[in-house]
Design a protein around this motif. Structure first.
Motif, short mmCIF file in Angstrom:
data_model
loop_
_atom_site.label_atom_id
_atom_site.label_comp_id
_atom_site.label_asym_id
_atom_site.label_seq_id
_atom_site.Cartn_x
_atom_site.Cartn_y
_atom_site.Cartn_z
N ASN A 1 0.83 -1.20 0.00
CA ASN A 1 0.00 0.00 0.00
C ASN A 1 0.87 1.25 0.00
O ASN A 1 2.04 1.21 0.39
CB ASN A 1 -0.95 0.00 1.20
N GLY A 2 0.29 2.35 -0.43
CA GLY A 2 0.95 3.64 -0.37
C GLY A 2 -0.08 4.73 -0.21
O GLY A 2 -1.23 4.59 -0.63
N PHE A 3 0.32 5.84 0.44
CA PHE A 3 -0.63 6.91 0.68
C PHE A 3 0.06 8.26 0.72
O PHE A 3 1.28 8.36 0.94
CB PHE A 3 -1.40 6.68 1.99
N ALA A 4 -0.73 9.30 0.53
CA ALA A 4 -0.34 10.69 0.78
C ALA A 4 -1.34 11.26 1.77
O ALA A 4 -2.56 11.04 1.63
CB ALA A 4 -0.33 11.49 -0.51
N GLU A 5 -0.87 12.01 2.76
CA GLU A 5 -1.73 12.47 3.85
C GLU A 5 -1.52 13.96 4.13
O GLU A 5 -0.40 14.46 4.11
CB GLU A 5 -1.45 11.67 5.12
N LEU A 6 -2.63 14.62 4.40
CA LEU A 6 -2.63 16.02 4.85
C LEU A 6 -3.07 16.05 6.30
O LEU A 6 -4.14 15.54 6.64
CB LEU A 6 -3.59 16.84 3.98
N SER A 7 -2.26 16.68 7.18
CA SER A 7 -2.60 16.81 8.60
C SER A 7 -2.49 18.28 9.00
O SER A 7 -1.45 18.91 8.78
CB SER A 7 -1.65 15.98 9.46
N ILE A 8 -3.56 18.80 9.60
CA ILE A 8 -3.61 20.21 9.99
C ILE A 8 -3.96 20.31 11.48
O ILE A 8 -5.06 19.90 11.88
CB ILE A 8 -4.66 20.98 9.16
N PRO A 9 -3.06 20.82 12.32
CA PRO A 9 -3.38 21.01 13.74
C PRO A 9 -4.54 21.98 13.90
O PRO A 9 -4.61 23.01 13.22
CB PRO A 9 -2.08 21.58 14.31
N ILE A 10 -5.44 21.66 14.82
CA ILE A 10 -6.58 22.54 15.05
C ILE A 10 -6.71 22.97 16.51
O ILE A 10 -7.51 23.86 16.83
CB ILE A 10 -7.90 21.88 14.58
N TYR A 11 -5.91 22.35 17.40
CA TYR A 11 -5.98 22.76 18.81
C TYR A 11 -4.75 22.22 19.53
O TYR A 11 -4.39 21.05 19.37
CB TYR A 11 -7.25 22.22 19.47
N GLY A 12 -4.10 23.07 20.33
CA GLY A 12 -2.98 22.65 21.14
C GLY A 12 -1.66 23.00 20.48
O GLY A 12 -1.58 23.52 19.37
#
Length: 215
Positions: free
Chosen positions: A156-167
């Motif tokens: 498997n392979g993936f691309a991910e977007l992660s955006i902090p929203i608190y802390g």
């Protein structure tokens, strides 16, 4: 193989590494079979396994012996109703009763272990091996329940977007992921079935979104 994956996740959770960070997330998504060997079987006819909803849990451990590793489990289920007709014949003068209809269900438990790397502050990617447990179930009203269990290996392979929203150091984040997985059957619980020439091959594309916590 399942025991190996369970051992790995327990090991990742229990290992104490200075300055390492853990991330967990819960996700829901939409998937599509780019290829599914079940669709070419005679019993499926014009019915095809295509799109499905999946539920996903992931755990990531950063800087574990110099690697960023992610363990992911997802569950998906898809059902095709009334794919095969069983005629009930009445030899008497009365009309024959309505036919029985068979439904086909495909359930997949997916286990992925990935090496991950960051592209920038918000984007990352991962690649690694996959293990799958599949159940193909044919059910005809209350008179027949036939389940073929199998397992397979793949990548498997993936691309991910992660955006902090608190802390700050420990924080809640939003995550969105595009993922591809290919698996091929390696074992069947065939019982008395003759499975000569039969195999299972799945290639899926998935879009997921969810919420996570880094600590």
């Amino acid at each position: 193989m399942v025991k190996i994956f369970l051992f790995l996740i327990v090991f990742l959770l229990s290992t104490s590494i200075i300055n390492s960070q853990n991330r967990i997330s819960l996700n829901v998504g939409y998937g599509y079979y780019l290829s599914n060997s079940e669709n070419s079987t005679k019993i499926m006819g014009d019915n095809k396994f295509r799109s499905f909803v999946l539920y996903d849990f992931s755990y990531q451990r950063d800087r574990l012996f110099g690697f960023n590793l992610l363990f992911e489990y997802s569950y998906q289920e898809i059902t095709k109703n009334n794919i095969i007709e069983f005629i009930r014949y009445n030899p008497g003068p009365n009309p024959s009763p309505p036919p029985y209809w068979g439904n086909m269900k495909l359930i997949n438990h997916n286990f992925d272990l990935d090496y991950t790397a960051n592209i920038n502050k918000y984007l990352s990617y991962g690649i690694g091996p996959s293990f799958i447990i599949a159940n193909r179930i044919l059910e005809v009203d209350t008179i027949l329940y036939d389940k073929l269990a199998s397992s397979g290996l793949g990548v498997n392979g993936f691309a991910e977007l992660s955006i902090p929203i608190y802390g700050s150091r420990k924080y809640v984040f939003f995550t969105s992921k595009l993922k591809f997985r290919y698996t091929y059957s390696i074992w069947f619980d065939k019982g008395i079935r003759n499975l000569d020439g039969y195999h299972q091959e799945f290639f899926t594309a998935q879009i997921l979104a969810g919420i996570g916590y880094a600590f």
